[in-house]
Design a protein around this motif. Structure first.
Motif, PDB file in Angstrom:
ATOM      1  N   VAL A 175       3.926   5.439  -7.699  1.00 23.81           N
ATOM      2  CA  VAL A 175       3.211   5.963  -6.528  1.00 23.81           C
ATOM      3  C   VAL A 175       1.766   6.317  -6.871  1.00 23.81           C
ATOM      4  O   VAL A 175       0.862   6.122  -6.047  1.00 23.81           O
ATOM      5  CB  VAL A 175       3.964   7.188  -5.955  1.00 23.81           C
ATOM      6  CG1 VAL A 175       3.183   7.829  -4.820  1.00 23.81           C
ATOM      7  CG2 VAL A 175       5.357   6.784  -5.486  1.00 23.81           C
ATOM      8  N   GLN A 201      -0.274   4.753  -8.495  1.00 21.28           N
ATOM      9  CA  GLN A 201      -1.113   3.557  -8.496  1.00 21.28           C
ATOM     10  C   GLN A 201      -1.311   2.969  -7.094  1.00 21.28           C
ATOM     11  O   GLN A 201      -2.094   2.045  -6.917  1.00 21.28           O
ATOM     12  CB  GLN A 201      -0.504   2.487  -9.410  1.00 21.28           C
ATOM     13  CG  GLN A 201      -0.436   2.891 -10.867  1.00 21.28           C
ATOM     14  CD  GLN A 201      -1.808   3.156 -11.438  1.00 21.28           C
ATOM     15  OE1 GLN A 201      -2.741   2.373 -11.291  1.00 21.28           O
ATOM     16  NE2 GLN A 201      -1.953   4.314 -12.083  1.00 21.28           N
ATOM     17  N   TRP A 202      -0.608   3.487  -6.113  1.00 27.34           N
ATOM     18  CA  TRP A 202      -0.653   2.904  -4.775  1.00 27.34           C
ATOM     19  C   TRP A 202      -2.028   2.895  -4.126  1.00 27.34           C
ATOM     20  O   TRP A 202      -2.367   1.930  -3.438  1.00 27.34           O
ATOM     21  CB  TRP A 202       0.375   3.558  -3.876  1.00 27.34           C
ATOM     22  CG  TRP A 202       1.795   3.216  -4.259  1.00 27.34           C
ATOM     23  CD1 TRP A 202       2.217   2.536  -5.369  1.00 27.34           C
ATOM     24  CD2 TRP A 202       2.970   3.559  -3.541  1.00 27.34           C
ATOM     25  NE1 TRP A 202       3.589   2.438  -5.383  1.00 27.34           N
ATOM     26  CE2 TRP A 202       4.079   3.066  -4.268  1.00 27.34           C
ATOM     27  CE3 TRP A 202       3.202   4.252  -2.367  1.00 27.34           C
ATOM     28  CZ2 TRP A 202       5.383   3.226  -3.833  1.00 27.34           C
ATOM     29  CZ3 TRP A 202       4.500   4.420  -1.931  1.00 27.34           C
ATOM     30  CH2 TRP A 202       5.581   3.905  -2.657  1.00 27.34           C
ATOM     31  N   VAL A 253      -3.547  -0.164  -5.521  1.00 31.32           N
ATOM     32  CA  VAL A 253      -2.872  -1.342  -4.967  1.00 31.32           C
ATOM     33  C   VAL A 253      -3.370  -1.607  -3.546  1.00 31.32           C
ATOM     34  O   VAL A 253      -3.700  -2.745  -3.200  1.00 31.32           O
ATOM     35  CB  VAL A 253      -1.338  -1.152  -4.996  1.00 31.32           C
ATOM     36  CG1 VAL A 253      -0.642  -2.222  -4.182  1.00 31.32           C
ATOM     37  CG2 VAL A 253      -0.822  -1.146  -6.434  1.00 31.32           C
ATOM     38  N   ALA A 254      -3.436  -0.566  -2.734  1.00 35.15           N
ATOM     39  CA  ALA A 254      -3.915  -0.719  -1.354  1.00 35.15           C
ATOM     40  C   ALA A 254      -5.343  -1.262  -1.328  1.00 35.15           C
ATOM     41  O   ALA A 254      -5.675  -2.154  -0.538  1.00 35.15           O
ATOM     42  CB  ALA A 254      -3.840   0.621  -0.619  1.00 35.15           C
ATOM     43  N   VAL A 285      10.897  -0.022  -6.961  1.00 34.60           N
ATOM     44  CA  VAL A 285      10.124   1.129  -7.402  1.00 34.60           C
ATOM     45  C   VAL A 285      11.109   2.206  -7.875  1.00 34.60           C
ATOM     46  O   VAL A 285      12.033   2.573  -7.144  1.00 34.60           O
ATOM     47  CB  VAL A 285       9.237   1.683  -6.267  1.00 34.60           C
ATOM     48  CG1 VAL A 285       8.458   2.899  -6.744  1.00 34.60           C
ATOM     49  CG2 VAL A 285       8.287   0.594  -5.762  1.00 34.60           C
ATOM     50  N   LYS A 343       8.512   1.882   1.289  1.00 31.96           N
ATOM     51  CA  LYS A 343       7.200   2.474   1.574  1.00 31.96           C
ATOM     52  C   LYS A 343       6.075   1.648   0.952  1.00 31.96           C
ATOM     53  O   LYS A 343       5.029   1.449   1.575  1.00 31.96           O
ATOM     54  CB  LYS A 343       7.150   3.914   1.076  1.00 31.96           C
ATOM     55  CG  LYS A 343       8.028   4.843   1.884  1.00 31.96           C
ATOM     56  CD  LYS A 343       8.029   6.242   1.326  1.00 31.96           C
ATOM     57  CE  LYS A 343       8.960   7.129   2.142  1.00 31.96           C
ATOM     58  NZ  LYS A 343       9.082   8.475   1.612  1.00 31.96           N
ATOM     59  N   LEU A 344       6.286   1.162  -0.261  1.00 31.03           N
ATOM     60  CA  LEU A 344       5.267   0.320  -0.893  1.00 31.03           C
ATOM     61  C   LEU A 344       5.087  -0.973  -0.109  1.00 31.03           C
ATOM     62  O   LEU A 344       3.963  -1.419   0.121  1.00 31.03           O
ATOM     63  CB  LEU A 344       5.627   0.013  -2.358  1.00 31.03           C
ATOM     64  CG  LEU A 344       4.687  -0.947  -3.085  1.00 31.03           C
ATOM     65  CD1 LEU A 344       3.237  -0.456  -3.067  1.00 31.03           C
ATOM     66  CD2 LEU A 344       5.165  -1.180  -4.517  1.00 31.03           C
ATOM     67  N   LEU A 381       3.071  -0.283   2.910  1.00 31.56           N
ATOM     68  CA  LEU A 381       1.677  -0.095   2.501  1.00 31.56           C
ATOM     69  C   LEU A 381       0.998  -1.453   2.284  1.00 31.56           C
ATOM     70  O   LEU A 381      -0.139  -1.665   2.720  1.00 31.56           O
ATOM     71  CB  LEU A 381       1.603   0.743   1.224  1.00 31.56           C
ATOM     72  CG  LEU A 381       0.211   0.931   0.633  1.00 31.56           C
ATOM     73  CD1 LEU A 381      -0.555   2.015   1.385  1.00 31.56           C
ATOM     74  CD2 LEU A 381       0.306   1.292  -0.845  1.00 31.56           C
ATOM     75  N   LEU A 382       1.694  -2.354   1.616  1.00 34.61           N
ATOM     76  CA  LEU A 382       1.140  -3.687   1.383  1.00 34.61           C
ATOM     77  C   LEU A 382       0.857  -4.388   2.710  1.00 34.61           C
ATOM     78  O   LEU A 382      -0.221  -4.960   2.906  1.00 34.61           O
ATOM     79  CB  LEU A 382       2.101  -4.515   0.532  1.00 34.61           C
ATOM     80  CG  LEU A 382       2.332  -4.031  -0.895  1.00 34.61           C
ATOM     81  CD1 LEU A 382       3.494  -4.773  -1.545  1.00 34.61           C
ATOM     82  CD2 LEU A 382       1.075  -4.148  -1.734  1.00 34.61           C
TER      83      LEU A 382
END
Length: 183
Positions: free
Chosen positions: A20, A22-23, A26-27, A48, A57-58, A61-62
């Motif tokens: 999380v 790093q999100w 990543v975004a 994850v 959730k990731l 987000l992607l």
């Protein structure tokens, strides 16, 4: 975000981008790429670690940042045990049910053409991704058994006569080991 190899993790890419923390990065990466490339951005990730909903959730987000397709290799990232155990295809099925805004591909547990059908029927995924199984059997999608000796001969011929400068001895050895794994 799928590769767990030590060199990827040490380089700050691959599965090192899953936590999380790093999100935001990543975004930013996915958003920048989706705004500046003429081709759609696709992402591959592993599960994850932590709460099972983190993978969902990731993925959301992607998608929110311009990713047009996600492939889930439904194993947790592990540098030391990256091929050990089966992928948890139930997690692909859940992700496919939860995230409906983009296509979801399933990755894992495919060694035969029948495995492709079983995987897609079980997960409901929009497609399948196969990696190392194709190295052992390039005819997997035709439902044929691999001829390891024939594959090796053809591969060495290509190495020697077509793209000799592109192959190192270690990579040739590794490819031959993969071809022999088909037996």
């Amino acid at each position: 975000m799928g590769c767990p190899q030590q060199r990827a993790v040490d380089g700050g890419h691959g599965s090192s981008l899953l936590p999380v923390s790093q999100w935001p990065l990543v975004a930013e990466i996915v958003s920048h790429l989706s705004q500046n490339l003429k081709v759609p951005v696709w992402c591959k990730l592993r599960l994850v670690a932590g709460n099972k909903s983190l993978t969902h959730k990731l993925t959301a987000l992607l998608a929110d940042n311009g990713c047009k397709l996600v492939t889930l290799h439904a194993r947790y990232a592990s540098v030391t045990r990256r091929r050990q155990g089966l992928a948890d295809l139930n997690e692909v099925k859940i992700l496919k049910d939860v995230v409906t805004s983009i296509p979801i591909l399933s990755n894992g547990n495919v060694r035969t053409l029948q495995d492709v059908t079983k995987n897609l029927e079980f997960t409901g995924a929009d497609g399948i991704m196969v990696g190392e199984a194709l190295l052992a059997n390039p005819w997997l999608f035709e439902g044929k058994e691999a001829d390891s000796v024939g594959i090796i001969r053809e591969y060495l011929d290509i190495c020697a006569n077509v793209h000799a400068d592109a192959f190192s001895i270690p990579s040739v050895r590794q490819h031959i080991r993969n071809f022999l794994r088909a037996k």
